[in-house]
Design a protein around this motif. Structure first.
Motif, short mmCIF file in Angstrom:
data_model
loop_
_atom_site.label_atom_id
_atom_site.label_comp_id
_atom_site.label_asym_id
_atom_site.label_seq_id
_atom_site.Cartn_x
_atom_site.Cartn_y
_atom_site.Cartn_z
N GLY A 202 0.71 -1.05 0.08
CA GLY A 202 0.01 -0.09 -0.19
C GLY A 202 0.84 1.28 -0.11
O GLY A 202 1.98 1.24 0.09
N PRO A 203 0.30 2.49 -0.26
CA PRO A 203 1.00 3.79 -0.34
C PRO A 203 1.56 3.94 1.11
O PRO A 203 0.93 3.71 2.18
N ALA A 204 2.74 4.35 1.11
CA ALA A 204 3.62 4.55 2.43
C ALA A 204 2.98 6.11 2.83
O ALA A 204 3.43 6.84 2.86
N GLU A 205 2.09 5.67 4.15
CA GLU A 205 1.65 6.84 4.73
C GLU A 205 2.34 6.93 6.06
O GLU A 205 2.02 5.88 6.80
N PRO A 206 2.83 7.99 6.33
CA PRO A 206 3.78 8.02 7.97
C PRO A 206 2.60 7.79 8.94
O PRO A 206 1.53 8.54 8.99
N ASP A 207 2.99 7.04 9.83
CA ASP A 207 2.16 6.98 11.11
C ASP A 207 2.40 8.10 12.24
O ASP A 207 3.48 7.74 12.89
N LEU A 208 1.71 8.98 12.29
CA LEU A 208 2.09 10.16 13.10
C LEU A 208 1.22 10.03 14.74
O LEU A 208 1.66 10.83 15.46
N ALA A 209 0.77 9.05 14.83
CA ALA A 209 -0.08 8.51 15.98
C ALA A 209 1.07 8.92 17.28
O ALA A 209 0.89 9.60 18.28
N PRO A 210 2.25 8.05 17.36
CA PRO A 210 3.21 8.10 18.06
C PRO A 210 3.61 9.68 18.36
O PRO A 210 4.01 9.90 19.56
N VAL A 211 3.93 10.05 17.21
CA VAL A 211 4.68 11.27 17.40
C VAL A 211 3.79 12.44 17.90
O VAL A 211 4.18 13.36 18.68
N LEU A 212 2.46 12.05 17.60
CA LEU A 212 1.53 13.48 18.24
C LEU A 212 1.35 13.12 19.63
O LEU A 212 1.02 14.20 20.66
N GLU A 213 1.23 11.81 20.00
CA GLU A 213 1.13 11.59 21.32
C GLU A 213 2.23 11.95 22.27
O GLU A 213 2.13 12.21 23.63
N SER A 214 3.50 11.88 21.66
CA SER A 214 4.61 12.23 22.27
C SER A 214 4.99 13.63 22.44
O SER A 214 5.86 14.16 23.31
N GLY A 215 4.24 14.50 21.62
CA GLY A 215 4.58 16.03 21.63
C GLY A 215 5.58 16.45 20.83
O GLY A 215 5.88 17.57 20.63
N THR A 279 -13.97 18.67 6.80
CA THR A 279 -13.46 17.46 7.02
C THR A 279 -11.78 17.47 7.33
O THR A 279 -11.49 18.80 7.53
N GLY A 280 -11.12 16.31 8.00
CA GLY A 280 -9.71 16.77 8.39
C GLY A 280 -8.87 16.95 7.23
O GLY A 280 -8.07 17.96 7.47
N GLY A 281 -9.10 16.76 5.83
CA GLY A 281 -8.35 17.22 4.83
C GLY A 281 -8.39 18.93 4.62
O GLY A 281 -7.54 19.47 4.74
N GLU A 282 -9.69 19.35 5.06
CA GLU A 282 -9.99 20.81 4.93
C GLU A 282 -9.10 21.36 6.03
O GLU A 282 -8.49 22.39 5.82
N LEU A 283 -9.11 20.82 7.18
CA LEU A 283 -8.21 21.34 8.43
C LEU A 283 -6.95 21.38 8.22
O LEU A 283 -6.14 22.26 8.47
N ALA A 284 -6.57 20.35 7.52
CA ALA A 284 -4.98 20.42 7.25
C ALA A 284 -4.45 21.26 6.31
O ALA A 284 -3.38 21.70 6.27
N ARG A 285 -5.35 21.38 5.26
CA ARG A 285 -4.90 22.57 4.24
C ARG A 285 -4.86 23.89 4.78
O ARG A 285 -4.25 24.57 4.70
N VAL A 286 -5.92 24.10 5.72
CA VAL A 286 -5.88 25.43 6.23
C VAL A 286 -4.73 25.56 7.27
O VAL A 286 -4.27 26.69 7.35
N ALA A 287 -4.38 24.58 7.82
CA ALA A 287 -3.30 24.81 9.00
C ALA A 287 -1.78 24.62 8.33
O ALA A 287 -0.94 24.62 8.92
N GLU A 288 -1.96 23.92 6.99
CA GLU A 288 -0.77 23.52 6.28
C GLU A 288 -0.02 22.40 7.33
O GLU A 288 1.19 22.46 7.46
N VAL A 289 -0.84 21.30 7.56
CA VAL A 289 -0.03 20.37 8.23
C VAL A 289 -0.41 19.11 7.70
O VAL A 289 -1.11 18.98 6.42
N ASP A 290 0.07 17.81 8.32
CA ASP A 290 -0.10 16.73 7.69
C ASP A 290 -1.57 16.39 7.88
O ASP A 290 -2.37 16.46 8.78
N ARG A 295 -7.24 15.07 10.60
CA ARG A 295 -8.42 14.19 10.75
C ARG A 295 -8.45 13.96 12.41
O ARG A 295 -9.42 14.04 12.80
N ARG A 296 -7.35 13.96 13.05
CA ARG A 296 -7.24 13.84 14.56
C ARG A 296 -8.02 15.03 15.15
O ARG A 296 -8.87 14.91 16.21
N TRP A 297 -7.82 16.42 14.78
CA TRP A 297 -8.30 17.47 15.34
C TRP A 297 -9.99 17.55 14.95
O TRP A 297 -10.63 17.62 15.86
N ALA A 298 -10.16 16.71 13.78
CA ALA A 298 -11.70 16.94 13.55
C ALA A 298 -12.43 15.83 14.46
O ALA A 298 -13.56 15.99 14.81
#
Length: 338
Positions: A202-215, A279-290, A295-298
């Motif tokens: 599958g497409p290599a999508e980075p898993d940012l959950a551990p990074v987000l939890e650790s701050g 949607t989470g994609g809209e929030l990511a485009r507005v904030a210019e983040v992953d 999606r997590r913020w949403a």
């Protein structure tokens, strides 16, 4: 009698065990053969094999073209020198004629190597004109002396390398186009046979959950300043725009810089107030983040919005007296000035 009977009973048991073992091996081999066959016809495997063959074809073609052009260099130099003394300036300058033509030809062939791979055609026709002129010039300078002296052996000898380079240059783009078509046809065949088939990886999508939890910020995201009052930017109302809050009310810390999360939350509040859920994609485009962070913020804000009807009203009630108080203070100041 006892021994004979015992032997007769044991022999069939061994035979059945051997048959069972043979069937199991046959079943295993059949399963492996089925997997090999499925993988050998998979579009990704076919694409990998085609790329390997494409590399071999490119290397062999370029070796033949370079050797052919190197062979013609001596004849072109002799044609350009026209009997000049060895080591003289005209004799030295004659060596520049063949590389001048060959480098332009190689540049065109190198560009065709990429355009043919992605099946991009030349609408202007200048690629073909440039190649034909370069080959015609090289062929004429190589065979001129042989034609003037009617040397048949020399004509054949000096005609083979330029004509071979010409054929290689015309055939190489066709081969690359056919190799690309082989990959595309394999993909179409697989899609028609099994529309729901998934790629081997599958497409290599980075898993940012551990990074987000650790701050810790991710590699492709700018670090955000630490902010413990996450809900403070979400309570902005138009009433606060022109009024200064009195001292002692809602004394939270302010960073003085708008973060990507603040922009996303402001967009969330504006859209939900209009009756639409971003949607989470809209929030990511507005904030210019992953996108995964959006999606997590949403998800978090959707859960938070379901329980914040009363706090919103409390914030609105808290803001209104501040605005009224500031208005009265202004009236009093104007009265004193009068």
């Amino acid at each position: 009698m006892t021994t004979t009977t015992s032997t007769g009973l044991v022999a069939p048991s061994n035979s059945k065990s051997e048959k069972a073992t043979g069937v199991a091996k046959l079943r295993t081999q059949a399963a492996e053969a089925s997997q090999v066959r499925a993988l050998s016809t998979h579009p990704d495997v076919i694409a990998l094999r085609v790329e390997s063959i494409r590399t071999q074809v490119d290397v062999l073609m370029w070796v033949g073209i370079v050797l052919g052009l190197a062979f013609t260099m001596v004849n072109v130099q002799a044609f350009a020198a026209a009997g000049a003394a060895t080591g003289s300036l005209p004799w030295i300058a004659a060596w520049l004629l063949d590389p001048m033509v060959s480098l332009v030809l190689i540049a065109v062939l190198r560009a065709e190597q990429i355009t043919a791979r992605y099946q991009v055609s030349d609408a202007t026709g200048w690629l073909s004109r440039t190649k034909l002129f370069a080959f015609a010039a090289t062929y004429a300078m190589n065979t001129w002396h042989s034609f003037t002296t009617l040397d048949v052996a020399g004509i054949v000898l000096h005609s083979v390398p330029p004509l071979l380079v010409f054929c290689a240059a015309e055939t190489a783009p066709v081969l690359r186009d056919r190799l690309t078509e082989a990959v595309l046809r394999a993909e179409r065949t697989a899609a028609e046979a099994n529309p729901t088939a998934t790629p081997l990886t599958g497409p290599a999508e980075p898993d940012l959950a551990p990074v987000l939890e650790s701050g810790q910020p991710s590699a492709d995201q700018a670090p955000e300043p630490a902010d413990t009052t996450l809900t403070a930017p979400a309570r902005k109302r138009p009433a606060r725009k022109a009024t200064a809050r009195p001292a002692g009310k809602r004394g939270g810390k302010t960073t003085g810089k708008t973060t990507g999360k603040d922009k996303a939350r402001a967009h969330w509040d504006a859209e939900t107030a209009a009756g639409r859920e971003p949607t989470g994609g809209e929030l990511a485009r507005v904030a210019e983040v992953d996108p995964s962070l959006g999606r997590r913020w949403a998800r978090d804000w959707k859960t938070e919005t379901a329980d914040t009807t009363t706090p919103d009203q409390a914030v609105a009630t808290d803001i209104t007296p501040a605005a009224i108080t500031n208005t009265r203070s202004t009236d009093e100041i104007e009265g004193e000035a009068a």
